[in-house]
Write a protein that holds these residues in place. Structure first.
Motif, PDB file in Angstrom:
ATOM      1  N   UNK A 234       0.867  -1.187   0.000  1.00 47.20           N
ATOM      2  CA  UNK A 234       0.000   0.000   0.000  1.00 47.20           C
ATOM      3  C   UNK A 234       0.893   1.223   0.000  1.00 47.20           C
ATOM      4  N   UNK A 235       0.422   2.306  -0.626  1.00 50.46           N
ATOM      5  CA  UNK A 235       1.261   3.502  -0.616  1.00 50.46           C
ATOM      6  C   UNK A 235       0.406   4.751  -0.530  1.00 50.46           C
ATOM      7  N   UNK A 273       0.345  -0.013   6.925  1.00 49.20           N
ATOM      8  CA  UNK A 273       0.626  -1.420   7.251  1.00 49.20           C
ATOM      9  C   UNK A 273      -0.665  -2.232   7.194  1.00 49.20           C
ATOM     10  N   UNK A 274      -1.721  -1.669   7.773  1.00 54.48           N
ATOM     11  CA  UNK A 274      -3.013  -2.381   7.746  1.00 54.48           C
ATOM     12  C   UNK A 274      -3.530  -2.547   6.329  1.00 54.48           C
ATOM     13  N   UNK A 275      -3.428  -1.467   5.564  1.00 56.67           N
ATOM     14  CA  UNK A 275      -3.925  -1.533   4.178  1.00 56.67           C
ATOM     15  C   UNK A 275      -3.167  -2.589   3.380  1.00 56.67           C
ATOM     16  N   UNK A 276      -1.858  -2.653   3.586  1.00 55.65           N
ATOM     17  CA  UNK A 276      -1.049  -3.615   2.823  1.00 55.65           C
ATOM     18  C   UNK A 276      -1.408  -5.050   3.194  1.00 55.65           C
ATOM     19  N   UNK A 280      -5.220  -6.348  -1.374  1.00 58.38           N
ATOM     20  CA  UNK A 280      -4.974  -7.467  -2.292  1.00 58.38           C
ATOM     21  C   UNK A 280      -3.519  -7.943  -2.184  1.00 58.38           C
ATOM     22  N   UNK A 281      -3.361  -9.208  -1.839  1.00 60.12           N
ATOM     23  CA  UNK A 281      -2.018  -9.796  -1.746  1.00 60.12           C
ATOM     24  C   UNK A 281      -1.662 -10.402  -3.097  1.00 60.12           C
ATOM     25  N   UNK A 341       5.392  -2.470   2.320  1.00 53.34           N
ATOM     26  CA  UNK A 341       5.413  -3.788   1.678  1.00 53.34           C
ATOM     27  C   UNK A 341       5.508  -4.836   2.782  1.00 53.34           C
ATOM     28  N   UNK A 342       4.639  -5.827   2.710  1.00 50.28           N
ATOM     29  CA  UNK A 342       4.649  -6.879   3.735  1.00 50.28           C
ATOM     30  C   UNK A 342       4.831  -8.235   3.081  1.00 50.28           C
ATOM     31  N   UNK A 343       5.880  -8.906   3.503  1.00 48.58           N
ATOM     32  CA  UNK A 343       6.119 -10.272   3.038  1.00 48.58           C
ATOM     33  C   UNK A 343       5.576 -11.222   4.101  1.00 48.58           C
TER      34      UNK A 343
END
Ligand code: GDP
Length: 393
Positions: A234-235, A273-276, A280-281, A341-343
């Motif tokens: 998310x950005x 962070x929540x949005x990411x 959509x993953x 970005x969350x992995x």
């Protein structure tokens, strides 16, 4: 983090080409070497940036440069037979300068679907560096054979790599678009997400003011342990004129470059962070139960702060139930965006994979039925009813 990227098949080659373009544009420096492998000569010629000498045509004696026509068993066979030719290109890579290999392939076709797992197995036998996969699942409208190919390749590829990062075309296709322009957008999305993730590990401590820069060992540790991974993103655009950050000026006048810790900056980070995580993953799944996670916040350093990242990390721990959630900065001074970005690594609750396998099993049964029927049909056509005719020999 520096990668040796190998694009296997058409989709794989195109995506690695895009990573090279991204590297040129952003200076992120993640692609140390890029190789394309294919059974189709035309696909190799269609690439823009991968150097000619790194384009490897395999299976020439079998398919004469025309590809394997979505036959992934043939793709795997050819990859095994011609692995020395692929190794020839890999020999030119200064492996001591790379942190890991990344094999990129579309899993629904033939060459990449069959060849990527073969190459992963080969590389793991030879090198100590981790071997990761980036596998692209086909759209559900592509038909049974593509789904069956992908389901079989997925099982094999996961087993052979240190971690398989997955991108699902099906959740990203948009109606009304041509396939080609659709892929161009999808490939941009892939490269943006994985570019930030891997680029984060390329910043050296001390390059920028950020204190909690992500290190490539954190990416490697998050991916280690195997399994399947997905990436969220998310950005938000930031105002770099100064009115938005509430304290930018103090950074220039204060001398000590204090960390700007406005509530606004922190709140923006936690909401990104929540949005990411909830948006959509690359492979949609339930985030609860993820074994490990890595959170990367990129953007101008004055818009990043520790408190935000710490809060985001805690929230991710609660949501995933994992105690192994890492997090850090990726300062990009010239950027106009703060991005998260969350992995999520080691995901296991993935309905899309179960659905893919179900459709694949149906397709497999169907194909077998049609084959046996076709033998009967041919026989009843060719043989005369009373068996009065004799074949010539
Ligand atoms: P191969 O050359 O035999 O490995 O097969 P392809 O790479 O052409 O196609 C395999 C699958 O990849 C297709 O079924 C599509 O789902 C997907 N695909 C093909 N081209 C692209 C692309 O440019 N981007 C993405 N994201 N997927 C693609």
């Amino acid at each position: 983090m520096k990668l040796a990227m190998i694009g296997f098949g058409q989709a794989g080659g195109k995506i690695v080409d895009k990573f090279l373009e991204y590297d040129d544009r952003t200076g992120s420096g993640i692609v140390r070497s890029a190789v394309a492998v294919n059974t189709a000569k035309a696909d190799l010629m269609g690439l823009d940036r991968i150097p000619q000498e790194n384009r490897v045509l395999i299976g020439q004696s079998r398919v004469k440069g025309h590809g394997v026509g979505a036959d992934n068993e043939l793709g795997a066979e050819i990859a095994e037979e011609d692995i020395d030719e692929v190794q020839g290109a890999i020999d030119a890579i200064p492996v001591h300068e790379v942190d890991a290999f990344l094999i990129v392939a579309g899993m629904g076709g033939g060459t990449g679907s069959g060849g990527a797992p073969v190459l992963a197995k080969h590389l793991k036998r030879i090198y100590t560096e981790p071997v990761y996969g980036l596998g692209v699942l086909p759209g559900s409208d592509e038909g049974g054979i593509y789904t069956l190919n992908a389901a079989r390749s997925f099982q094999t590829f996961v087993r052979e790599v240190d971690n398989l990062m997955v991108f699902d075309n099906d959740s990203w296709r948009q109606s009304g678009e041509s396939v080609e322009s659709g892929y161009a957008e999808i490939n941009d999305e892939i490269v943006r997400r994985f570019g930030i993730l891997f680029g984060a590990g390329e910043i050296n401590q001390g390059d920028e003011v950020a204190e909690s820069v992500v290190d490539s060992s954190e990416i490697i540790n998050t991916l280690s342990g195997g399994g399947v991974s997905t990436v969220g993103y998310a950005r938000e655009e930031v105002d770099k004129t100064g009115s938005d950050d509430g304290g930018l000026l103090s950074r220039f006048t204060g001398g000590d470059e204090p960390e700007i810790d406005t509530a606004h900056t922190t709140n923006r980070i936690t909401s990104l962070v929540r949005k990411a995580a909830l948006g959509r993953l690359t492979l949609p799944c339930e985030i609860e139960g993820s074994e490990r996670a890595l959170l990367v916040l990129s953007g101008p350093p004055q818009h990043l702060n520790r408190k935000g990242i710490e809060r985001g990390r805690k929230w991710l721990e609660e949501q995933t139930g994992s105690m192994e959630v890492r997090g850090g900065d990726y300062p990009v001074p010239e950027s106009n965006f703060v991005a998260s970005v969350i992995l999520l690594a080691g995901v296991s609750n993935v309905p899309r994979i179960k659905e893919l396998q179900q459709v694949a099993i149906e397709a497999q049964d169907n194909i077998e039925d049609i084959r046996s029927e076709s033998e009967e049909n041919l026989e009843s056509l060719v043989e005369d009813d009373e068996d009065e005719l004799e074949p010539l020999f």
